[in-house]
Structures are given as C-alpha cells and as structure tokens.
Motif scaffolding. Structure first.
Motif, PDB file in Angstrom:
ATOM      1  N   ASP A 197       0.863  -1.173   0.000  1.00 31.84           N
ATOM      2  CA  ASP A 197       0.000   0.000   0.000  1.00 31.84           C
ATOM      3  C   ASP A 197       0.911   1.239   0.000  1.00 31.84           C
ATOM      4  OD1 ASP A 197      -1.556   2.186   0.845  1.00 31.84           O
ATOM      5  OD2 ASP A 197      -2.945   0.862   1.882  1.00 31.84           O
ATOM      6  N   PRO A 198       0.852   2.031  -1.074  1.00 31.96           N
ATOM      7  CA  PRO A 198       1.786   3.160  -1.160  1.00 31.96           C
ATOM      8  C   PRO A 198       1.476   4.270  -0.164  1.00 31.96           C
ATOM      9  CG  PRO A 198       0.235   3.226  -2.985  1.00 31.96           C
ATOM     10  CD  PRO A 198      -0.025   1.952  -2.231  1.00 31.96           C
ATOM     11  N   VAL A 199       0.303   4.217   0.415  1.00 30.16           N
ATOM     12  CA  VAL A 199      -0.093   5.286   1.336  1.00 30.16           C
ATOM     13  C   VAL A 199       0.397   4.988   2.748  1.00 30.16           C
ATOM     14  CG1 VAL A 199      -2.038   6.541   2.308  1.00 30.16           C
ATOM     15  CG2 VAL A 199      -2.066   5.862  -0.097  1.00 30.16           C
ATOM     16  N   CYS A 200       0.113   3.804   3.251  1.00 29.91           N
ATOM     17  CA  CYS A 200       0.471   3.488   4.635  1.00 29.91           C
ATOM     18  C   CYS A 200       1.622   2.493   4.731  1.00 29.91           C
ATOM     19  CB  CYS A 200      -0.751   2.965   5.388  1.00 29.91           C
ATOM     20  SG  CYS A 200      -1.278   1.340   4.842  1.00 29.91           S
ATOM     21  N   GLY A 201       2.000   1.873   3.597  1.00 30.06           N
ATOM     22  CA  GLY A 201       3.150   0.980   3.605  1.00 30.06           C
ATOM     23  C   GLY A 201       2.840  -0.453   4.003  1.00 30.06           C
ATOM     24  N   TYR A 230      -1.757   3.791 -11.979  1.00 27.78           N
ATOM     25  CA  TYR A 230      -1.208   5.117 -12.187  1.00 27.78           C
ATOM     26  C   TYR A 230       0.147   4.966 -12.845  1.00 27.78           C
ATOM     27  CZ  TYR A 230       0.471   9.811 -11.393  1.00 27.78           C
ATOM     28  OH  TYR A 230       0.971  11.075 -11.575  1.00 27.78           O
ATOM     29  N   ALA A 231       0.357   5.685 -13.926  1.00 24.27           N
ATOM     30  CA  ALA A 231       1.642   5.652 -14.638  1.00 24.27           C
ATOM     31  C   ALA A 231       2.059   4.218 -14.954  1.00 24.27           C
ATOM     32  CB  ALA A 231       2.708   6.373 -13.839  1.00 24.27           C
ATOM     33  N   ASP A 232       1.125   3.436 -15.507  1.00 27.51           N
ATOM     34  CA  ASP A 232       1.412   2.068 -15.939  1.00 27.51           C
ATOM     35  C   ASP A 232       1.740   1.118 -14.799  1.00 27.51           C
ATOM     36  OD1 ASP A 232       0.913   2.572 -18.569  1.00 27.51           O
ATOM     37  OD2 ASP A 232       2.982   3.063 -19.049  1.00 27.51           O
ATOM     38  N   ARG A 233       1.504   1.537 -13.592  1.00 29.19           N
ATOM     39  CA  ARG A 233       1.721   0.637 -12.471  1.00 29.19           C
ATOM     40  C   ARG A 233       0.415   0.453 -11.729  1.00 29.19           C
ATOM     41  NH1 ARG A 233       6.538   0.623  -8.382  1.00 29.19           N
ATOM     42  NH2 ARG A 233       4.975  -0.772  -7.555  1.00 29.19           N
ATOM     43  N   ALA A 244      -2.192  -1.366  -4.978  1.00 25.51           N
ATOM     44  CA  ALA A 244      -3.231  -1.994  -4.173  1.00 25.51           C
ATOM     45  C   ALA A 244      -3.248  -1.328  -2.802  1.00 25.51           C
ATOM     46  CB  ALA A 244      -2.960  -3.487  -4.038  1.00 25.51           C
ATOM     47  N   PHE A 245      -4.433  -1.270  -2.250  1.00 26.43           N
ATOM     48  CA  PHE A 245      -4.594  -0.548  -0.987  1.00 26.43           C
ATOM     49  C   PHE A 245      -5.245  -1.438   0.060  1.00 26.43           C
ATOM     50  CE2 PHE A 245      -4.815   2.175  -4.650  1.00 26.43           C
ATOM     51  CZ  PHE A 245      -3.789   3.071  -4.395  1.00 26.43           C
ATOM     52  N   CYS A 246      -4.963  -1.110   1.316  1.00 23.51           N
ATOM     53  CA  CYS A 246      -5.515  -1.905   2.410  1.00 23.51           C
ATOM     54  C   CYS A 246      -6.969  -1.534   2.660  1.00 23.51           C
ATOM     55  CB  CYS A 246      -4.689  -1.705   3.672  1.00 23.51           C
ATOM     56  SG  CYS A 246      -4.798  -0.049   4.368  1.00 23.51           S
ATOM     57  N   GLY A 247      -7.370  -0.348   2.232  1.00 18.21           N
ATOM     58  CA  GLY A 247      -8.741   0.078   2.468  1.00 18.21           C
ATOM     59  C   GLY A 247      -9.092   1.280   1.617  1.00 18.21           C
ATOM     60  N   ARG A 248     -10.369   1.634   1.672  1.00 19.99           N
ATOM     61  CA  ARG A 248     -10.825   2.744   0.839  1.00 19.99           C
ATOM     62  C   ARG A 248     -10.206   4.069   1.255  1.00 19.99           C
ATOM     63  NH1 ARG A 248     -14.985   1.308  -2.402  1.00 19.99           N
ATOM     64  NH2 ARG A 248     -15.826  -0.750  -2.003  1.00 19.99           N
ATOM     65  N   ALA A 249      -9.930   4.216   2.523  1.00 18.10           N
ATOM     66  CA  ALA A 249      -9.350   5.479   2.989  1.00 18.10           C
ATOM     67  C   ALA A 249      -8.004   5.712   2.308  1.00 18.10           C
ATOM     68  CB  ALA A 249      -9.192   5.448   4.501  1.00 18.10           C
ATOM     69  N   CYS A 250      -7.185   4.657   2.239  1.00 21.21           N
ATOM     70  CA  CYS A 250      -5.881   4.796   1.598  1.00 21.21           C
ATOM     71  C   CYS A 250      -6.040   5.012   0.090  1.00 21.21           C
ATOM     72  CB  CYS A 250      -5.026   3.561   1.870  1.00 21.21           C
ATOM     73  SG  CYS A 250      -4.369   3.532   3.554  1.00 21.21           S
ATOM     74  N   ARG A 251      -6.978   4.291  -0.498  1.00 26.69           N
ATOM     75  CA  ARG A 251      -7.195   4.466  -1.939  1.00 26.69           C
ATOM     76  C   ARG A 251      -7.615   5.901  -2.243  1.00 26.69           C
ATOM     77  NH1 ARG A 251     -12.275   2.184  -5.037  1.00 26.69           N
ATOM     78  NH2 ARG A 251     -13.031   3.907  -3.797  1.00 26.69           N
ATOM     79  N   ASP A 252      -8.499   6.419  -1.431  1.00 27.35           N
ATOM     80  CA  ASP A 252      -8.973   7.787  -1.656  1.00 27.35           C
ATOM     81  C   ASP A 252      -7.844   8.799  -1.496  1.00 27.35           C
ATOM     82  OD1 ASP A 252     -11.431   6.766  -2.154  1.00 27.35           O
ATOM     83  OD2 ASP A 252     -12.336   7.377  -0.253  1.00 27.35           O
ATOM     84  N   GLU A 304      -3.977  12.473  -4.600  1.00 29.09           N
ATOM     85  CA  GLU A 304      -2.652  12.998  -4.944  1.00 29.09           C
ATOM     86  C   GLU A 304      -1.746  11.830  -5.335  1.00 29.09           C
ATOM     87  OE1 GLU A 304       0.426  16.354  -3.241  1.00 29.09           O
ATOM     88  OE2 GLU A 304      -0.879  15.291  -1.866  1.00 29.09           O
ATOM     89  N   PRO A 305      -2.048  11.167  -6.448  1.00 25.21           N
ATOM     90  CA  PRO A 305      -1.343   9.930  -6.797  1.00 25.21           C
ATOM     91  C   PRO A 305       0.158  10.115  -6.967  1.00 25.21           C
ATOM     92  CG  PRO A 305      -2.713  10.683  -8.627  1.00 25.21           C
ATOM     93  CD  PRO A 305      -3.082  11.507  -7.422  1.00 25.21           C
ATOM     94  N   ILE A 306       0.564  11.237  -7.495  1.00 26.13           N
ATOM     95  CA  ILE A 306       2.000  11.378  -7.794  1.00 26.13           C
ATOM     96  C   ILE A 306       2.841  11.352  -6.523  1.00 26.13           C
ATOM     97  CG2 ILE A 306       2.018  13.917  -7.799  1.00 26.13           C
ATOM     98  CD1 ILE A 306       3.858  13.572 -10.368  1.00 26.13           C
ATOM     99  N   ALA A 307       2.323  11.894  -5.450  1.00 21.30           N
ATOM    100  CA  ALA A 307       3.075  11.914  -4.195  1.00 21.30           C
ATOM    101  C   ALA A 307       3.335  10.493  -3.707  1.00 21.30           C
ATOM    102  CB  ALA A 307       2.307  12.690  -3.139  1.00 21.30           C
ATOM    103  N   TYR A 308       2.311   9.645  -3.774  1.00 21.90           N
ATOM    104  CA  TYR A 308       2.453   8.285  -3.263  1.00 21.90           C
ATOM    105  C   TYR A 308       3.123   7.372  -4.283  1.00 21.90           C
ATOM    106  CZ  TYR A 308      -0.742  10.050   0.234  1.00 21.90           C
ATOM    107  OH  TYR A 308      -1.316  10.785   1.225  1.00 21.90           O
TER     108      TYR A 308
END
Ligand SMILES: [Zn+2]
Length: 72
Positions: A20-24, A41-44, A47-55, A60-64
């Motif tokens: 999960d790129p947001v929480c690791g 995003y950008a051909d990659r 996956a996220f652990c939950g909707r909060a992380c996905r949102d 701000e996809p580029i940051a993560y």
C-alpha cells in the motif's frame, strides 16, 4: 481428491503481494482487486488496504506513486 467448494478463507497464498503506497502495509493484490481497492497510475498497479488509503492516493497519486517506487 475431493472437488468441494474452495474455502475462500484458505485460498492459496497469492504471489501478488503489493505494498500500500499510502500506509506501507503489505496488501494481497488478489484480495484488493476483489474489493475494488486497486488503482493504476503511470502504468503501475497499486493496491490498498482500504478505501481510505485508496482515496488518499487518488487525491494525490504522484506523491504516493513516487514514494512507493522502491517497492519490488
Ligand atoms: Zn493503507
């Protein structure tokens, strides 16, 4: 060998473990996919652990995406 319904709680471990790129947290991509917790995003694929992380990622996809680029 019986041919009973697969016990979904005991599905063979997927090789696709993402981070999960947001929480690791490590995330099983198969499970995330079933729960609609994946995003591309950008051909990659991420996956996220939950909707909060996905949102948060979608906000701000580029940051993560850059932060998680070291993951295999
Ligand atoms: Zn998360």
């Amino acid at each position: 060998m019986t041919d009973e319904t697969v016990n979904t709680a005991e599905v063979e471990t997927s090789d696709e473990i993402g981070t999960d790129p947001v929480c690791g947290m490590p995330v099983d991509v198969e499970i995330a996919r079933e729960s609609d917790l994946v995003s591309e995003y950008a051909d990659r694929q991420y996956a996220f652990c939950g909707r909060a992380c996905r949102d948060r990622f979608l906000a701000e996809p580029i940051a993560y995406a850059i932060a998680g680029r070291d993951a295999p």
